[in-house]
Design a protein around this motif. Sequence first.
Motif, short mmCIF file in Angstrom:
data_model
loop_
_atom_site.label_atom_id
_atom_site.label_comp_id
_atom_site.label_asym_id
_atom_site.label_seq_id
_atom_site.Cartn_x
_atom_site.Cartn_y
_atom_site.Cartn_z
N ASP A 1 0.61 -1.25 0.18
CA ASP A 1 0.19 0.14 0.15
C ASP A 1 0.29 0.75 0.18
O ASP A 1 2.12 1.04 0.16
CB ASP A 1 -1.05 -0.05 1.45
N ARG A 2 -0.05 2.45 -0.23
CA ARG A 2 1.23 3.60 0.42
C ARG A 2 2.28 3.51 1.44
O ARG A 2 2.69 4.80 1.59
CB ARG A 2 -0.16 4.67 0.31
N ARG A 3 2.10 3.27 2.15
CA ARG A 3 3.14 2.79 3.43
C ARG A 3 3.86 1.73 3.15
O ARG A 3 4.57 2.08 4.04
CB ARG A 3 2.39 3.22 4.41
N ILE B 1 10.86 5.36 -3.26
CA ILE B 1 9.25 4.60 -3.90
C ILE B 1 8.49 5.74 -2.42
O ILE B 1 7.68 6.14 -2.06
CB ILE B 1 9.04 3.64 -3.17
N PHE B 2 9.52 4.94 -1.07
CA PHE B 2 8.85 5.54 0.12
C PHE B 2 8.99 7.14 0.72
O PHE B 2 8.07 7.47 0.51
CB PHE B 2 9.19 5.06 1.37
N ARG B 3 10.27 7.63 -0.41
CA ARG B 3 10.14 8.89 -0.74
C ARG B 3 8.94 9.75 -0.93
O ARG B 3 8.96 11.01 -0.58
CB ARG B 3 11.52 9.20 -0.51
N SER C 1 8.62 6.90 -7.94
CA SER C 1 7.64 6.26 -8.37
C SER C 1 7.50 5.09 -8.54
O SER C 1 7.31 3.95 -8.07
CB SER C 1 6.74 7.27 -8.72
N ALA C 2 9.04 5.19 -9.72
CA ALA C 2 8.11 3.34 -10.02
C ALA C 2 10.33 2.82 -10.45
O ALA C 2 10.56 2.81 -11.91
CB ALA C 2 7.82 3.26 -11.52
N ILE D 1 9.79 -1.57 4.08
CA ILE D 1 11.71 -0.97 4.86
C ILE D 1 12.00 -2.00 6.22
O ILE D 1 13.33 -1.72 5.82
CB ILE D 1 11.30 0.81 4.89
N ARG D 2 10.53 -1.78 6.60
CA ARG D 2 10.87 -2.06 8.08
C ARG D 2 11.68 -3.98 8.16
O ARG D 2 12.53 -3.94 9.09
CB ARG D 2 9.73 -2.55 9.00
#
Length: 280
Positions: free
Chosen positions: A129-131, A185-187, A224-225, A159-160
């Motif tokens: 998802d977005r997180r 992506i996360f940024r 983003s990709a 990430i975790r």
Amino acid sequence: MNNQTRLQELSAFLKAQRAKILPQSVGLSPGTRRRTPGLRREEVAQLAGVSSTWYTWLEQGRDIKVSPSVLDAVAKALQLTVDERKYLYALALETGTGALLREEPQPQISPALQRILKELRSCPTIISDRRLHIVGWNEAAAHVFMDFEQIPYEQRNMIRILFTRKEFQRLAVNWEHFISGFLAIFRAYYGQFVEDEWYERFLQEMRELHPGFQSLWEESRVSSAPEVLIEFRHAKAGKMTFHLTSLQVQGDVDLRCSIYTPDPQSSTEAKLNQLIKAQK
């Protein structure tokens, strides 16, 4: 993200981007008295056609008035990509949509998307998802990475996991290169949902728990990709190489498909099929 945090992140981002640019790449002399890599603040200001004082204040994270046209000039001077420009504008102009976010239950994957996951038999695929919480994966991903069902959903963040699970660190030949794509992506999400306080809480937690996180975070791109070639050293299959392609899933729920396509110049697909066959 509160206003002070937003401005601090803007400051750190501008400094990092400025440090990446070689003076000679923009027609400037490298000189002999540069104490830090990259351009000087006054050089960025010159290239952007703005005053040195104004740019210095912007990079220092002062709460000053900015306009899209001036940010365009700064972005051009810093040679930002499209995604990096979006990130800059989100931080400087507070154009993110994070105010719309609430604590939501685990996103549900549609039957059509479940079918796609199943059909990608030779391509390990992860849906997040977005997180970057992992909400779905296929059998190939379970064999190459792990069965994510073993991790509670609230801890199942990509990430975790990359920072906490030793098997992932052993798997990637260049772990820092592997994680940089996900941090990029996360940024991008972080800038898009600039007002969602969850991101800053998560980043602070990662900084406190993992000493090496901050340096990697500061070095990461914004994308983003991202498309990258990744080499794994699998415990059972040995060397495996994949092309990572990240796709946005259109619909009411903001989901992303990370597809690892076996490198056609390698024996990766045959090794993957053997892994899957051995478990049946």
